[in-house]
Design a protein around this motif. Structure first.
Motif, PDB file in Angstrom:
ATOM      1  N   GLY A 132       0.781  -1.225   0.000  1.00  0.00           N
ATOM      2  CA  GLY A 132       0.000   0.000   0.000  1.00  0.00           C
ATOM      3  C   GLY A 132       0.812   1.273   0.000  1.00  0.00           C
ATOM      4  N   ARG A 133       2.137   1.157   0.066  1.00  0.00           N
ATOM      5  CA  ARG A 133       3.040   2.312   0.056  1.00  0.00           C
ATOM      6  C   ARG A 133       4.195   2.030  -0.904  1.00  0.00           C
ATOM      7  NH1 ARG A 133      -0.777   3.560   2.563  1.00  0.00           N
ATOM      8  NH2 ARG A 133      -0.932   4.734   4.518  1.00  0.00           N
ATOM      9  N   GLU A 134       3.864   1.656  -2.138  1.00  0.00           N
ATOM     10  CA  GLU A 134       4.875   1.179  -3.081  1.00  0.00           C
ATOM     11  C   GLU A 134       5.501   2.277  -3.929  1.00  0.00           C
ATOM     12  OE1 GLU A 134       1.732  -0.080  -3.006  1.00  0.00           O
ATOM     13  OE2 GLU A 134       1.879  -2.207  -2.469  1.00  0.00           O
ATOM     14  N   GLU A 135       5.382   3.550  -3.505  1.00  0.00           N
ATOM     15  CA  GLU A 135       5.851   4.644  -4.355  1.00  0.00           C
ATOM     16  C   GLU A 135       7.338   4.565  -4.673  1.00  0.00           C
ATOM     17  OE1 GLU A 135       5.307   6.244  -0.084  1.00  0.00           O
ATOM     18  OE2 GLU A 135       4.223   4.974  -1.509  1.00  0.00           O
ATOM     19  N   GLY A 136       8.160   4.108  -3.728  1.00  0.00           N
ATOM     20  CA  GLY A 136       9.594   4.036  -3.965  1.00  0.00           C
ATOM     21  C   GLY A 136       9.971   2.985  -4.992  1.00  0.00           C
ATOM     22  N   ILE A 137       9.411   1.795  -4.868  1.00  0.00           N
ATOM     23  CA  ILE A 137       9.732   0.733  -5.818  1.00  0.00           C
ATOM     24  C   ILE A 137       9.131   1.036  -7.188  1.00  0.00           C
ATOM     25  CG2 ILE A 137       7.783  -0.661  -5.003  1.00  0.00           C
ATOM     26  CD1 ILE A 137      11.149  -1.913  -6.465  1.00  0.00           C
ATOM     27  N   ARG A 138       7.981   1.715  -7.235  1.00  0.00           N
ATOM     28  CA  ARG A 138       7.439   2.123  -8.538  1.00  0.00           C
ATOM     29  C   ARG A 138       8.404   3.065  -9.248  1.00  0.00           C
ATOM     30  NH1 ARG A 138       2.302   2.440  -6.092  1.00  0.00           N
ATOM     31  NH2 ARG A 138       2.636   4.645  -5.668  1.00  0.00           N
ATOM     32  N   ALA A 139       8.967   4.022  -8.498  1.00  0.00           N
ATOM     33  CA  ALA A 139       9.899   4.974  -9.099  1.00  0.00           C
ATOM     34  C   ALA A 139      11.141   4.262  -9.627  1.00  0.00           C
ATOM     35  CB  ALA A 139      10.292   6.037  -8.072  1.00  0.00           C
ATOM     36  N   ALA A 140      11.652   3.302  -8.861  1.00  0.00           N
ATOM     37  CA  ALA A 140      12.832   2.558  -9.303  1.00  0.00           C
ATOM     38  C   ALA A 140      12.532   1.741 -10.551  1.00  0.00           C
ATOM     39  CB  ALA A 140      13.316   1.650  -8.172  1.00  0.00           C
ATOM     40  N   LEU A 141      11.365   1.112 -10.587  1.00  0.00           N
ATOM     41  CA  LEU A 141      10.999   0.306 -11.753  1.00  0.00           C
ATOM     42  C   LEU A 141      10.762   1.176 -12.983  1.00  0.00           C
ATOM     43  CD1 LEU A 141       8.681  -2.296 -10.018  1.00  0.00           C
ATOM     44  CD2 LEU A 141      10.775  -2.818 -11.301  1.00  0.00           C
ATOM     45  N   ARG A 142      10.164   2.340 -12.802  1.00  0.00           N
ATOM     46  CA  ARG A 142       9.971   3.239 -13.943  1.00  0.00           C
ATOM     47  C   ARG A 142      11.303   3.563 -14.611  1.00  0.00           C
ATOM     48  NH1 ARG A 142       5.428   6.021 -15.207  1.00  0.00           N
ATOM     49  NH2 ARG A 142       3.612   5.847 -13.815  1.00  0.00           N
ATOM     50  N   ARG A 143      12.319   3.807 -13.808  1.00  0.00           N
ATOM     51  CA  ARG A 143      13.629   4.117 -14.370  1.00  0.00           C
ATOM     52  C   ARG A 143      14.228   2.910 -15.084  1.00  0.00           C
ATOM     53  NH1 ARG A 143      12.469   7.472 -10.475  1.00  0.00           N
ATOM     54  NH2 ARG A 143      13.294   9.582 -10.522  1.00  0.00           N
ATOM     55  N   ALA A 144      14.022   1.745 -14.516  1.00  0.00           N
ATOM     56  CA  ALA A 144      14.556   0.533 -15.134  1.00  0.00           C
ATOM     57  C   ALA A 144      13.864   0.214 -16.451  1.00  0.00           C
ATOM     58  CB  ALA A 144      14.408  -0.639 -14.171  1.00  0.00           C
ATOM     59  N   LEU A 145      12.607   0.636 -16.594  1.00  0.00           N
ATOM     60  CA  LEU A 145      11.809   0.291 -17.773  1.00  0.00           C
ATOM     61  C   LEU A 145      11.860   1.347 -18.870  1.00  0.00           C
ATOM     62  CD1 LEU A 145       8.648  -1.059 -15.906  1.00  0.00           C
ATOM     63  CD2 LEU A 145      10.397  -2.425 -17.071  1.00  0.00           C
ATOM     64  N   ARG A 146      12.620   2.403 -18.670  1.00  0.00           N
ATOM     65  CA  ARG A 146      12.676   3.467 -19.671  1.00  0.00           C
ATOM     66  C   ARG A 146      13.087   2.921 -21.036  1.00  0.00           C
ATOM     67  NH1 ARG A 146      15.614   8.387 -16.318  1.00  0.00           N
ATOM     68  NH2 ARG A 146      13.718   9.211 -15.348  1.00  0.00           N
ATOM     69  N   GLY A 147      12.302   3.286 -22.042  1.00  0.00           N
ATOM     70  CA  GLY A 147      12.612   2.882 -23.402  1.00  0.00           C
ATOM     71  C   GLY A 147      12.102   1.519 -23.794  1.00  0.00           C
ATOM     72  N   MET A 148      11.491   0.792 -22.869  1.00  0.00           N
ATOM     73  CA  MET A 148      11.029  -0.561 -23.185  1.00  0.00           C
ATOM     74  C   MET A 148       9.623  -0.584 -23.762  1.00  0.00           C
ATOM     75  SD  MET A 148      12.427  -3.051 -20.170  1.00  0.00           S
ATOM     76  CE  MET A 148      14.146  -3.055 -19.663  1.00  0.00           C
ATOM     77  N   GLY A 149       8.785   0.372 -23.387  1.00  0.00           N
ATOM     78  CA  GLY A 149       7.408   0.368 -23.858  1.00  0.00           C
ATOM     79  C   GLY A 149       6.579   1.367 -23.081  1.00  0.00           C
ATOM     80  N   THR A 150       5.273   1.310 -23.268  1.00  0.00           N
ATOM     81  CA  THR A 150       4.352   2.216 -22.603  1.00  0.00           C
ATOM     82  C   THR A 150       4.158   1.792 -21.151  1.00  0.00           C
ATOM     83  OG1 THR A 150       3.188   2.585 -24.688  1.00  0.00           O
ATOM     84  CG2 THR A 150       2.041   3.207 -22.660  1.00  0.00           C
ATOM     85  N   VAL A 151       4.424   2.717 -20.225  1.00  0.00           N
ATOM     86  CA  VAL A 151       4.302   2.438 -18.798  1.00  0.00           C
ATOM     87  C   VAL A 151       3.213   3.327 -18.213  1.00  0.00           C
ATOM     88  CG1 VAL A 151       5.476   2.448 -16.556  1.00  0.00           C
ATOM     89  CG2 VAL A 151       6.737   1.810 -18.618  1.00  0.00           C
ATOM     90  N   ARG A 152       2.349   2.732 -17.399  1.00  0.00           N
ATOM     91  CA  ARG A 152       1.307   3.508 -16.731  1.00  0.00           C
ATOM     92  C   ARG A 152       1.086   2.953 -15.329  1.00  0.00           C
ATOM     93  NH1 ARG A 152      -3.691   0.963 -16.447  1.00  0.00           N
ATOM     94  NH2 ARG A 152      -3.890  -0.934 -17.717  1.00  0.00           N
ATOM     95  N   GLU A 153       0.438   3.753 -14.518  1.00  0.00           N
ATOM     96  CA  GLU A 153       0.126   3.385 -13.145  1.00  0.00           C
ATOM     97  C   GLU A 153      -1.384   3.428 -12.956  1.00  0.00           C
ATOM     98  OE1 GLU A 153       0.706   5.540  -8.805  1.00  0.00           O
ATOM     99  OE2 GLU A 153       2.242   5.811 -10.346  1.00  0.00           O
TER     100      GLU A 153
END
Length: 374
Positions: free
Chosen positions: A57-78
Motif C-alpha cells: 500500500g506504500r509502493e511509491e519508492g519501488i514504482r519509481a525505481a521500476l519506472r527508471r529501469a523500464l525506460r525505453g522498453m514500452g508504454t508504462v502507466r500506473e
C-alpha cells in the motif's frame, strides 16, 4: 486526489564507474525510489530494487525505481491501486506476466511513554524475523526493531507482533511528536552478492521484479501481446494482481514469485541451485494445463532445468489471477529462496539467471490455447 502517494523523483545524477559504465544513483530518501542504469543487469538491478521503499500500500519508492529501469522498453502507466503496467504490443494472444513489487512491512500502532513505537505486521513475515532489523518509517525516520523479552528465561512461546517495538532514538519527548500512529515502515536493506548467492531482506519479491526487467531488456521476437504488471498489495491479499487480471482480461497469465525451501511437498523439497520452480499446487490454486504447457515448452527450448513446487498451505498471486472473471489460464514460476532465521533471505545467482532465460522464452513462445502448439 490520488488513492496512494506518488513519488516525486530522485535527486541527483548517476555517476560513472572506473570502467566507464553507468553507476547506480542512490536516493537519500528510499521512499523516492532509486535510479538504475539504462541497460540494467542483475548485478546492478537487484541491489537497486531491493533497497527501494515499498511496503504493501506504500509502493511509491519501488514504482519509481521500476519506472527508471523500464525506460525505453514500452508504454508504462500506473493504475488507481498502485500497480505499474508495461505494454509491449504484439499480434498474438494477450499474455499477462506479473510479479508483485511490495515487500513485508510494519505499521505503528502507538508510541508508548518511553518513546518506543509499538508495531504490528503488514504481510506474512513472522514477528521473530523482524528482530534486529533496521526499518525506515515512510522513508524518513529510522529505527531498529526490538522485542519485549519474557521475564521467565525458559519461556518458549512464539513471539507475538504486540511484543515488537521500534527504537528510533528520539526519546520520550520527541518520538510522540514525530512518529504518527499509522506510519508504515519497511525493511531498510540492500541486497549483496555472497559468492554464488544473493543475500537481502526484500528479495521476496524484488528478485522476481529484477528477473522480469532483465528478461525484457533487449528482448526480440515477441509472439504475444505482452502486458507486464508489477503488482501492488500482494501481502494484503493479492489485490494488485487480481484487479489487474480483471481489467486486462488476458488469454493466459504467468505469475512470478519466490518459493522458500521447506514449503514444497509431494515431489520432494526444492533446493537452491537447481533452477526455477514450476508450480503444481498451492492453497486455492492449480495451474491450467495449457498455461503450464507453455512454461514447460519454454523451459525445454531454453534448456533451463526446473523443479516442481507443491505448497500445502500459503501461496502466491496465482490464485487471484486464475480465478479472475470467468477464469484465466495461469502458470506459476517461482525462484527458490532460503530463509536465514532473520530478516534476510538467500537466492542462488544461477537460479536467477535461469529464471531470466525462462521468462525470455515464455514471452517469445506463441500461446494459441492448444496443448503443444507452437
Amino acid at each position: 486526489m490520488p488513492l496512494h502517494p506518488r513519488s516525486r523523483g530522485v535527486p541527483g545524477r548517476a555517476g560513472r564507474a572506473e570502467d566507464g559504465h553507468l553507476d547506480l544513483a542512490h536516493a537519500r530518501d528510499p521512499a523516492k525510489g532509486v535510479a538504475v542504469s539504462p541497460k540494467p543487469s542483475l548485478d546492478s538491478l537487484l541491489p537497486a530494487l531491493s533497497e527501494a521503499y515499498g511496503p504493501p500500500g506504500r509502493e511509491e519508492g519501488i514504482r519509481a525505481a521500476l519506472r527508471r529501469a523500464l525506460r525505453g522498453m514500452g508504454t508504462v502507466r500506473e493504475d488507481a491501486l498502485g500497480n505499474l503496467h508495461l505494454h509491449l504490443p504484439g499480434k498474438g494472444k494477450r499474455l499477462l506476466l506479473t510479479a508483485h513489487m511490495d515487500a513485508p512491512g510494519l505499521i505503528v500502532t502507538r508510541v508508548d511513554a518511553s518513546g518506543l513505537a509499538r508495531l504490528t505486521l503488514l504481510g506474512p513475515m513472522p514477528a521473530a524475523d523482524w528482530i534486529g532489523a533496521v526499518v525506515s518509517l515512510d522513508g524518513s525516520a529510522r529505527g531498529v526493531v526490538g522485542w519485549d523479552r519474557p521475564r521467565d528465561a525458559k519461556e518458549t512461546r512464539e513471539i507475538e507482533p504486540e511484543a515488537l517495538y521500534l527504537e528510533t532514538g528520539l526519546g520520550a519527548k520527541q518520538a510522540p511528536k514525530k512518529i504518527e500512529v499509522g506510519t508504515v515502515g519497511a525493511l531498510l536493506d540492500r541486497a549483496e552478492r555472497l559468492g554464488d548467492l544473493w543475500c537481502g531482506g526484500n528479495l521476496d519479491n524484488r528478485a522476481g521484479c529484477a528477473a522480469v526487467v532483465a528478461a525484457l531488456s533487449g528482448v526480440r521476437g515477441l509472439r504475444n501481446d505482452l502486458h507486464v504488471v508489477f503488482a501492488a498489495q500482494s501481502d494484503l491479499g493479492a489485490r494488485g494482481a487480481g484487479t489487474s487480471a480483471f481489467g486486462l482480461q488476458p488469454d493466459v497469465a504467468v505469475v512470478l514469485d519466490v518459493a522458500f525451501v521447506g514449503e514444497s511437498r509431494g515431489t520432494g523439497d526444492i533446493a537452491l541451485g537447481k533452477g526455477p520452480c514450476l508450480g503444481l499446487k498451492e492453497e486455492g490454486y492449480l495451474p491450467h494445463p495449457r498455461a503450464l504447457d507453455l512454461a514447460k515448452r519454454a523451459a525445454k527450448a531454453a534448456r533451463v532445468p526446473h523443479q516442481w513446487l507443491i505448497r500445502e498451505s500459503g501461496g502466491s498471486d496465482a490464485r487471484a489471477v486464475r480465478a479472475s472473471r470467468a477464469g484465466v489460464p495461469t502458470a506459476l514460476v517461482a525462484i527458490p529462496a532460503r530463509k536465514t532465521g532473520g530478516p534476510r533471505v538467500l537466492v542462488n545467482a544461477n537460479d536467477l539467471e535461469q529464471t531470466v532465460k525462462l521468462l525470455r522464452h515464455i514471452v517469445t513462445t506463441p500461446y494459441t490455447g492448444e496443448k503443444g502448439s507452437r
